[in-house]
Scaffold this active site. Structure first.
Site, PDB file in Angstrom:
ATOM      1  N   GLY A 156       0.827  -1.194   0.000  1.00  0.00           N
ATOM      2  CA  GLY A 156       0.000   0.000   0.000  1.00  0.00           C
ATOM      3  C   GLY A 156       0.864   1.246   0.000  1.00  0.00           C
ATOM      4  N   CYS A 157       0.267   2.365  -0.399  1.00  0.00           N
ATOM      5  CA  CYS A 157       1.048   3.602  -0.452  1.00  0.00           C
ATOM      6  C   CYS A 157       1.445   4.073   0.947  1.00  0.00           C
ATOM      7  CB  CYS A 157       0.288   4.688  -1.214  1.00  0.00           C
ATOM      8  SG  CYS A 157      -1.368   5.043  -0.605  1.00  0.00           S
ATOM      9  N   TRP A 158       0.477   4.133   1.868  1.00  0.00           N
ATOM     10  CA  TRP A 158       0.803   4.598   3.215  1.00  0.00           C
ATOM     11  C   TRP A 158       1.812   3.702   3.937  1.00  0.00           C
ATOM     12  CZ3 TRP A 158      -0.168   9.281   4.915  1.00  0.00           C
ATOM     13  CH2 TRP A 158      -1.245  10.004   4.398  1.00  0.00           C
TER      14      TRP A 158
END
Length: 316
Positions: free
Chosen positions: A115-117
Site C-alpha cells: 500500500g502507499c501509506w
C-alpha cells in the site's frame, strides 16, 4: 523471450498508470481484454491463464476472484489490492524492505504490491527495530497527507467536481481501523498497530508521511545521528533500489518537504530530524502515491520477476 502481461483492471487509476509505463516496452506483450468483457469471469479467466504475469488492479474481492480463476501453475501474479498483503504464500512487494527482498520478489509466483501509506512507515521504522534502536513494543504514531488520487475514481471525481472549494486538508480513517494497519504492523516488525492518522489534500498526487519519535523513556536513547546512520546503511544495502536518505541537517523547515516533490518518479526519500537534548526525532518520507506508492512499485516488481533491470520504465 517476450513476456505476456495482463492487467486485470486496466481502466482504473493504477491500471492506467501501469499500462502507460509499459506501453513502449519491446520485451512485453500487453494483453488487453475487450471493454465489454471486463466483468465476464470466463473471459477474464482466459486472459489470466494465458498471461505469464497478471497484474491485478482491482478491489479486494475481485482480486481474490481473479486469483481463483487461475488454473495453471505458470501464471505469476502481482496484486495491487490489499487482499493478499499479509497472506501466506505471497511475497511482499517492497523491494528495498530488506537486503534480500528483491531476490524474494524475483523468485515469487505471487507478489502483493504494498500500500502507499505503509511504505513510508515501514521504510522509517523497520530498520530501527531490526537494528535494535527501537524496541518492537514502541508505541508508534504515524500521520501524513496524500493527494486525492489515492482514493480512486470516486474521490478523484469528488475533488475535481468541487475544484477550489474542496477541503484542502481532510483527515480521515478517524475510527482508527484503516485497512492498511495489518500490513503496517506485520512489516514494521512492531508488536502492535500504530496510531495512524492520514489526511487527503486538495491536489492530485504525491505524499508526505511523518513518524514522530519521543525517545526519552527508552532504556538506551538513540541519537539523531544513529537513527540516520541506521537508515542510510540499510538502504545502501538495497542495490539498484529507489529509497534514499537525505543528509542529516539541523533545519527548522525545508522546501524539500513537499508531498509533490518526487511526483513522476519511483523514488522514496527519507529525512531525519532530531533534537538530542529533548530526545525527540521525526522521520519524514516523501514519494508519489501513484509511483512508488502504487504503479511504480508494481512495475519494479514486474521487472524483478522477469529478471530485467528493476529501473526499466521507471524514472528515478
Amino acid at each position: 523471450m517476450t513476456a505476456r502481461v495482463f492487467i486485470d483492471g486496466e481502466a482504473g487509476t493504477t491500471g492506467l498508470q501501469i499500462r502507460e509505463r509499459l506501453a513502449m516496452r519491446h520485451d512485453l506483450e500487453l494483453l488487453s481484454i475487450p471493454e465489454e468483457s471486463r466483468k465476464d469471469a470466463a473471459a477474464r479467466a482466459e486472459y489470466l491463464n494465458k498471461a505469464d504475469v497478471a497484474i491485478l488492479c482491482l478491489p479486494d474481492a475481485a482480486a481474490k476472484e481473479s486469483v481463483a480463476l487461475i488454473e495453471n501453475d505458470t501464471t505469476r501474479v502481482i496484486d495491487a489490492s490489499s487482499a493478499h498483503r499479509v497472506a501466506d504464500g505471497w511475497a511482499y512487494g517492497f523491494a528495498e524492505m530488506d537486503a534480500d527482498q528483491a531476490d524474494i520478489i524475483a523468485a515469487a509466483m505471487r507478489v502483493a504490491n504494498p500500500g502507499c501509506w505503509p511504505q513510508g512507515l515501514i521504510a522509517a521504522v523497520r530498520p530501527l527495530i531490526a537494528g535494535g534502536l527501537l524496541p518492537s513494543d514502541y508505541p508508534l504514531t504515524f500521520h501524513g497527507v496524500s493527494g486525492y488520487s489515492g482514493g480512486g475514481k470516486g474521490m478523484i471525481a469528488d475533488y475535481e467536481s468541487a475544484d477550489a472549494s474542496a477541503n484542502r486538508f481532510a483527515p480521515y480513517a478517524l475510527g482508527f481501523n484503516h485497512k492498511h494497519l495489518p500490513e503496517m504492523t506485520e512489516y514494521t516488525l512492531a508488536e502492535a498497530a500504530p496510531l495512524f492518522s492520514p489526511a487527503v489534500g486538495n491536489y492530485y498526487k504525491g505524499m508526505l508521511t511523518v513518524v514522530p519519535l519521543n525517545l526519552a523513556k527508552l532504556d538506551k536513547v538513540p541519537t539523531g545521528e544513529q537513527i540516520h546512520a541506521a537508515l542510510a546503511d540499510h538502504f545502501a544495502s538495497s542495490a539498484g533500489g529507489f529509497v534514499d536518505v537525505a543528509p542529516l541537517e539541523g533545519l527548522e523547515r525545508s522546501d524539500e518537504l513537499d508531498p509533490q516533490a518526487l511526483n513522476e518518479t519511483n523514488r522514496l526519500r527519507l529525512h531525519v530530524f532530531a533534537n538530542d537534548a529533548r530526545a525527540q526525532a521525526a522521520i519524514i518520507a516523501v514519494y508519489d502515491n501513484l509511483g512508488k506508492g502504487a504503479s511504480g512499485a508494481a512495475v519494479q516488481n514486474l521487472n524483478l520477476m522477469l529478471g530485467v533491470d528493476q529501473t526499466t520504465s521507471l524514472a528515478a
